[in-house]
Design a protein around this motif. Structure first.
Motif, PDB file in Angstrom:
ATOM      1  N   GLY A 199     -20.286  -5.496   4.932  1.00 16.73           N
ATOM      2  CA  GLY A 199     -19.406  -6.399   4.246  1.00 16.73           C
ATOM      3  C   GLY A 199     -19.109  -5.992   3.278  1.00 16.73           C
ATOM      4  O   GLY A 199     -18.872  -6.882   2.017  1.00 16.73           O
ATOM      5  N   LYS A 200     -19.424  -4.753   2.422  1.00 25.88           N
ATOM      6  CA  LYS A 200     -19.009  -4.530   1.137  1.00 25.88           C
ATOM      7  C   LYS A 200     -18.204  -3.265   0.853  1.00 25.88           C
ATOM      8  O   LYS A 200     -18.624  -2.226   1.615  1.00 25.88           O
ATOM      9  N   VAL A 201     -17.453  -2.989  -0.033  1.00 29.88           N
ATOM     10  CA  VAL A 201     -16.589  -1.786  -0.294  1.00 29.88           C
ATOM     11  C   VAL A 201     -17.591  -0.828  -0.949  1.00 29.88           C
ATOM     12  O   VAL A 201     -17.992  -1.161  -1.999  1.00 29.88           O
ATOM     13  N   VAL A 202     -17.959   0.095  -0.252  1.00 33.91           N
ATOM     14  CA  VAL A 202     -19.054   1.047  -1.011  1.00 33.91           C
ATOM     15  C   VAL A 202     -18.325   2.172  -1.434  1.00 33.91           C
ATOM     16  O   VAL A 202     -18.979   3.095  -2.381  1.00 33.91           O
ATOM     17  N   SER A 203     -17.196   2.755  -1.147  1.00 34.72           N
ATOM     18  CA  SER A 203     -16.296   3.783  -1.929  1.00 34.72           C
ATOM     19  C   SER A 203     -14.915   3.692  -1.665  1.00 34.72           C
ATOM     20  O   SER A 203     -14.187   3.114  -0.861  1.00 34.72           O
ATOM     21  N   PHE A 204     -14.335   4.091  -2.563  1.00 38.19           N
ATOM     22  CA  PHE A 204     -13.034   4.103  -2.618  1.00 38.19           C
ATOM     23  C   PHE A 204     -12.401   5.484  -3.301  1.00 38.19           C
ATOM     24  O   PHE A 204     -13.024   5.697  -4.456  1.00 38.19           O
ATOM     25  N   SER A 205     -11.321   6.159  -2.984  1.00 38.25           N
ATOM     26  CA  SER A 205     -10.720   7.244  -3.555  1.00 38.25           C
ATOM     27  C   SER A 205      -9.534   7.356  -3.284  1.00 38.25           C
ATOM     28  O   SER A 205      -8.902   7.289  -2.161  1.00 38.25           O
ATOM     29  N   GLU A 206      -8.718   8.140  -4.100  1.00 34.44           N
ATOM     30  CA  GLU A 206      -7.394   8.427  -4.345  1.00 34.44           C
ATOM     31  C   GLU A 206      -7.063   9.672  -4.387  1.00 34.44           C
ATOM     32  O   GLU A 206      -7.828  10.433  -5.269  1.00 34.44           O
ATOM     33  N   ARG A 207      -6.530  10.512  -3.494  1.00 35.29           N
ATOM     34  CA  ARG A 207      -6.360  11.994  -3.654  1.00 35.29           C
ATOM     35  C   ARG A 207      -7.775  12.673  -3.782  1.00 35.29           C
ATOM     36  O   ARG A 207      -7.748  13.553  -4.449  1.00 35.29           O
ATOM     37  N   GLY A 208      -8.666  12.258  -3.079  1.00 37.51           N
ATOM     38  CA  GLY A 208      -9.832  12.815  -3.182  1.00 37.51           C
ATOM     39  C   GLY A 208     -11.031  12.519  -4.432  1.00 37.51           C
ATOM     40  O   GLY A 208     -12.084  12.769  -4.613  1.00 37.51           O
ATOM     41  N   ALA A 209     -10.234  11.814  -5.452  1.00 38.37           N
ATOM     42  CA  ALA A 209     -10.689  11.280  -6.701  1.00 38.37           C
ATOM     43  C   ALA A 209     -11.549   9.897  -6.490  1.00 38.37           C
ATOM     44  O   ALA A 209     -10.978   9.136  -6.078  1.00 38.37           O
ATOM     45  N   TRP A 220     -11.852   3.627   6.325  1.00 40.92           N
ATOM     46  CA  TRP A 220     -10.157   3.127   6.559  1.00 40.92           C
ATOM     47  C   TRP A 220      -9.637   4.434   5.702  1.00 40.92           C
ATOM     48  O   TRP A 220      -9.972   4.773   4.611  1.00 40.92           O
ATOM     49  N   THR A 221      -8.409   5.076   6.251  1.00 44.35           N
ATOM     50  CA  THR A 221      -7.616   6.113   5.599  1.00 44.35           C
ATOM     51  C   THR A 221      -6.251   5.732   5.760  1.00 44.35           C
ATOM     52  O   THR A 221      -5.797   4.936   6.705  1.00 44.35           O
ATOM     53  N   GLY A 222      -5.434   5.889   4.872  1.00 46.59           N
ATOM     54  CA  GLY A 222      -4.056   6.002   5.056  1.00 46.59           C
ATOM     55  C   GLY A 222      -3.251   6.282   3.562  1.00 46.59           C
ATOM     56  O   GLY A 222      -3.814   7.273   3.102  1.00 46.59           O
ATOM     57  N   MET A 223      -2.372   6.149   3.270  1.00 41.48           N
ATOM     58  CA  MET A 223      -1.370   6.537   2.299  1.00 41.48           C
ATOM     59  C   MET A 223      -0.761   5.092   1.758  1.00 41.48           C
ATOM     60  O   MET A 223      -0.416   3.978   2.137  1.00 41.48           O
ATOM     61  N   LEU A 224      -0.625   5.387   0.164  1.00 46.48           N
ATOM     62  CA  LEU A 224      -0.307   4.373  -0.758  1.00 46.48           C
ATOM     63  C   LEU A 224       1.211   4.908  -1.351  1.00 46.48           C
ATOM     64  O   LEU A 224       1.222   6.211  -1.559  1.00 46.48           O
ATOM     65  N   GLY A 225       2.014   4.085  -1.794  1.00 42.76           N
ATOM     66  CA  GLY A 225       3.350   4.319  -2.557  1.00 42.76           C
ATOM     67  C   GLY A 225       4.222   4.709  -1.388  1.00 42.76           C
ATOM     68  O   GLY A 225       4.190   5.221  -0.241  1.00 42.76           O
ATOM     69  N   LYS A 226       5.751   4.253  -2.038  1.00 44.91           N
ATOM     70  CA  LYS A 226       6.810   4.374  -1.050  1.00 44.91           C
ATOM     71  C   LYS A 226       7.257   5.647  -1.241  1.00 44.91           C
ATOM     72  O   LYS A 226       7.622   6.678  -0.642  1.00 44.91           O
ATOM     73  N   ALA A 227       7.711   5.894  -2.670  1.00 48.29           N
ATOM     74  CA  ALA A 227       8.600   7.158  -2.918  1.00 48.29           C
ATOM     75  C   ALA A 227       7.601   8.613  -3.121  1.00 48.29           C
ATOM     76  O   ALA A 227       8.155   9.466  -2.600  1.00 48.29           O
ATOM     77  N   HIS A 228       6.491   8.307  -3.373  1.00 46.40           N
ATOM     78  CA  HIS A 228       5.781   9.709  -3.441  1.00 46.40           C
ATOM     79  C   HIS A 228       4.333   9.101  -2.823  1.00 46.40           C
ATOM     80  O   HIS A 228       3.352   9.077  -3.766  1.00 46.40           O
ATOM     81  N   PRO A 229       4.228   8.952  -1.595  1.00 41.55           N
ATOM     82  CA  PRO A 229       2.874   8.633  -0.924  1.00 41.55           C
ATOM     83  C   PRO A 229       1.842   9.582  -1.217  1.00 41.55           C
ATOM     84  O   PRO A 229       1.905  10.628  -1.261  1.00 41.55           O
ATOM     85  N   TRP A 230       0.396   9.010  -1.399  1.00 47.09           N
ATOM     86  CA  TRP A 230      -0.562   9.703  -1.778  1.00 47.09           C
ATOM     87  C   TRP A 230      -1.643   9.217  -0.835  1.00 47.09           C
ATOM     88  O   TRP A 230      -1.770   7.995  -0.408  1.00 47.09           O
ATOM     89  N   PRO A 231      -2.696   9.930  -0.402  1.00 46.93           N
ATOM     90  CA  PRO A 231      -3.887   9.607   0.539  1.00 46.93           C
ATOM     91  C   PRO A 231      -4.843   8.870  -0.097  1.00 46.93           C
ATOM     92  O   PRO A 231      -5.200   9.055  -1.395  1.00 46.93           O
ATOM     93  N   VAL A 232      -5.248   8.105   0.376  1.00 43.51           N
ATOM     94  CA  VAL A 232      -6.508   7.041   0.052  1.00 43.51           C
ATOM     95  C   VAL A 232      -7.647   6.979   1.146  1.00 43.51           C
ATOM     96  O   VAL A 232      -7.145   7.013   2.355  1.00 43.51           O
ATOM     97  N   SER A 233      -8.940   6.645   0.999  1.00 40.62           N
ATOM     98  CA  SER A 233      -9.923   6.563   1.621  1.00 40.62           C
ATOM     99  C   SER A 233     -10.802   5.539   1.132  1.00 40.62           C
ATOM    100  O   SER A 233     -11.160   5.403  -0.078  1.00 40.62           O
TER     101      SER A 233
END
Length: 108
Positions: free
Chosen positions: A46-56, A27-40
């Motif tokens: 059935g389990k979240v195995v990775s989460f990153s914001e701005r590649g971190a 799943w990929t997309g953007m978070l934030g309204k004023a200054h959106p940033w990418p998330v993955s």
């Protein structure tokens, strides 16, 4: 002996009969309204195995999945809730150290 072999094959591969969660995937997309940033986000079995914001990457300590929502986070620094809006789309709400943000994601 012939009846033991099929039973051994079934018990050796319990995941073969398990149905994949409709949330499983990338799943990929953007978070934030004023200054959106990418998330993955990657969900598997059935389990979240990775989460990153701005590649971190961020540590994931819990996951709770229902047919319509996914909640995960680390309980001390952030929590995220995805709500299904379509077969391959979801809205996101994030609560972290810097407040509350929303966004949207698509399943790739």
């Amino acid at each position: 002996m012939a009846t033991i072999l099929p039973a051994m094959l079934v018990s050796a591969h319990p995941s073969l009969g398990a149905e994949a969660s409709p949330w499983d995937g990338d799943w990929t997309g953007m978070l934030g309204k004023a200054h959106p940033w990418p998330v993955s986000i990657t969900i598997s079995n059935g389990k979240v195995v990775s989460f990153s914001e701005r590649g971190a990457p961020f540590e994931i300590r819990y996951t709770k999945i229902t047919p319509s929502t996914v909640s995960f986070g680390d309980q001390n620094h952030y929590s995220i809730k995805l709500t299904r809006t379509g077969d391959a789309t979801a809205s996101a709400s994030v609560h972290g150290r810097h407040g509350y943000e929303t966004g949207s994601l698509t399943k790739g």
